[in-house]
Design a protein around this motif. Structure first.
Motif, mmCIF file in Angstrom:
data_model
loop_
_atom_site.group_PDB
_atom_site.id
_atom_site.type_symbol
_atom_site.label_atom_id
_atom_site.label_comp_id
_atom_site.label_asym_id
_atom_site.label_seq_id
_atom_site.Cartn_x
_atom_site.Cartn_y
_atom_site.Cartn_z
ATOM 1 N N GLY A 56 0.819 -1.214 0.000
ATOM 2 C CA GLY A 56 0.000 0.000 0.000
ATOM 3 C C GLY A 56 0.846 1.255 0.000
ATOM 4 O O GLY A 56 0.511 2.246 -0.675
ATOM 5 N N LEU A 105 1.145 6.783 -6.967
ATOM 6 C CA LEU A 105 0.048 7.687 -7.318
ATOM 7 C C LEU A 105 0.416 9.144 -7.081
ATOM 8 O O LEU A 105 -0.156 10.051 -7.694
ATOM 9 C CB LEU A 105 -1.200 7.326 -6.498
ATOM 10 C CG LEU A 105 -1.809 5.945 -6.772
ATOM 11 C CD1 LEU A 105 -2.944 5.665 -5.786
ATOM 12 C CD2 LEU A 105 -2.309 5.840 -8.204
ATOM 13 N N ALA A 106 1.371 9.371 -6.173
ATOM 14 C CA ALA A 106 1.747 10.737 -5.826
ATOM 15 C C ALA A 106 2.798 11.312 -6.769
ATOM 16 O O ALA A 106 2.988 12.529 -6.825
ATOM 17 C CB ALA A 106 2.273 10.786 -4.388
ATOM 18 N N GLU A 114 2.290 1.639 -3.508
ATOM 19 C CA GLU A 114 1.245 2.038 -4.451
ATOM 20 C C GLU A 114 0.864 3.502 -4.257
ATOM 21 O O GLU A 114 0.688 4.247 -5.232
ATOM 22 C CB GLU A 114 0.013 1.149 -4.276
ATOM 23 C CG GLU A 114 -1.086 1.449 -5.286
ATOM 24 C CD GLU A 114 -2.272 0.514 -5.151
ATOM 25 O OE1 GLU A 114 -3.077 0.443 -6.093
ATOM 26 O OE2 GLU A 114 -2.400 -0.146 -4.099
ATOM 27 N N THR A 115 0.754 3.933 -3.009
ATOM 28 C CA THR A 115 0.438 5.342 -2.730
ATOM 29 C C THR A 115 1.524 6.264 -3.279
ATOM 30 O O THR A 115 1.234 7.328 -3.832
ATOM 31 C CB THR A 115 0.288 5.558 -1.213
ATOM 32 O OG1 THR A 115 -0.778 4.734 -0.721
ATOM 33 C CG2 THR A 115 -0.026 7.014 -0.901
#
Length: 206
Positions: free
Chosen positions: A91, A98-99, A94-95
C-alpha cells in the motif's frame, strides 16, 4: 567390546533421528491432511515454485519504492520495514506511485502491476494458510482455509498441478516485469494479465 559400542551408538542415532510425519501414530483425519501433498508431489512442487516467485516479488518492493520516490535503497528498506505486513508495504509503494507524476504509459503499467500483485498475494495466502486434504481423485487436492471477512466460515478450493502452474506463470510474469523495470532495461510488452483471465473458483462451507 568395540562391536557392542558401535551397535549402541547406531541404536542411539536411529532413535534420535527426526521422524517424518507419516511415522507418528496419528488419526485417520490427520493422516489424510499430512499425506495429501505426499501423494501428489507434483502439486506440492508447483506450490513451492509459486511461493518462490512471490518471495522474489516481495523482496523487490524496497527497490521499487526507491525507484518511484528517488529515496536511496537503505532508507527505502527502513521505511518499508516499519510495516509488519506485506499488504501495508504494498500500500505504501502504491500510494507513492500515485503521488509521483508519470507518463500515461507508466501509470497504466503500475495500475496493472499493483492489481496483479494483490491478486497474487491472495493466492499466496491461500497456498500458505490452507489445510490440504485428499479428494479421492488421482490428480486433485482440496484446500480448506478460513475466510478473512469475520464470518468464521471456511472456503474450499480444488487445485491441480495445472491450476497451480497457471498461478506460477502469472507470478513469474510479474517478477520478470519488476526485474526489467528495476534494471532499467525494458518493460514486458505483453500485458501482466491476459484478458478475460478468471480467478479460480471457490466455494464456502460453514
Amino acid at each position: 567390546m568395540r562391536i557392542e559400542f558401535d551397535a549402541l551408538r547406531e541404536s542411539i542415532m536411529l532413535s534420535s533421528a527426526p521422524k517424518r510425519p507419516s511415522e507418528f501414530i496419528i488419526s485417520d483425519k490427520q493422516w489424510r491432511a499430512v499425506s495429501a501433498l505426499e501423494k501428489l508431489p507434483e502439486v506440492g512442487l508447483q506450490v513451492a515454485i509459486f511461493i518462490n516467485h512471490f518471495g522474489a516479488i516481495e523482496n523487490s518492493l524496497p527497490s521499487l519504492f526507491s525507484k518511484i520516490t528517488g529515496i536511496d535503497g537503505s532508507t527505502s528498506e527502513h521505511l518499508l520495514g516499519v510495516s509488519t505486513s506485506f499488504s501495508q508495504r504494498l500500500g505504501i509503494v502504491e500510494t507513492a506511485s500515485l503521488a509521483v507524476e508519470m507518463t500515461e504509459g507508466f501509470n497504466a503499467f503500475y495500475d496493472e502491476l499493483f492489481s496483479e500483485i494483490k491478486f497474487l498475494e491472495g493466492r499466496r495466502n491461500s497456498y500458505c494458510h490452507s489445510l490440504y486434504t485428499n479428494t479421492g481423485h488421482a490428480d486433485q487436492i482440496r484446500m480448506i482455509c478460513y475466510k478473512t471477512d469475520g464470518r468464521r466460515a471456511t472456503k474450499e478450493e480444488i487445485i491441480t498441478a495445472l491450476s497451480v502452474k497457471k498461478d506460477c506463470a502469472r507470478a513469474e510474469r510479474v517478477s520478470l516485469s519488476l526485474f526489467y523495470l528495476l534494471e532499467g532495461t525494458r518493460i514486458l510488452s505483453k500485458p501482466l494479465r491476459r484478458k478475460n483471465q478468471k480467478n479460480p473458483p471457490s466455494k464456502s462451507a460453514t
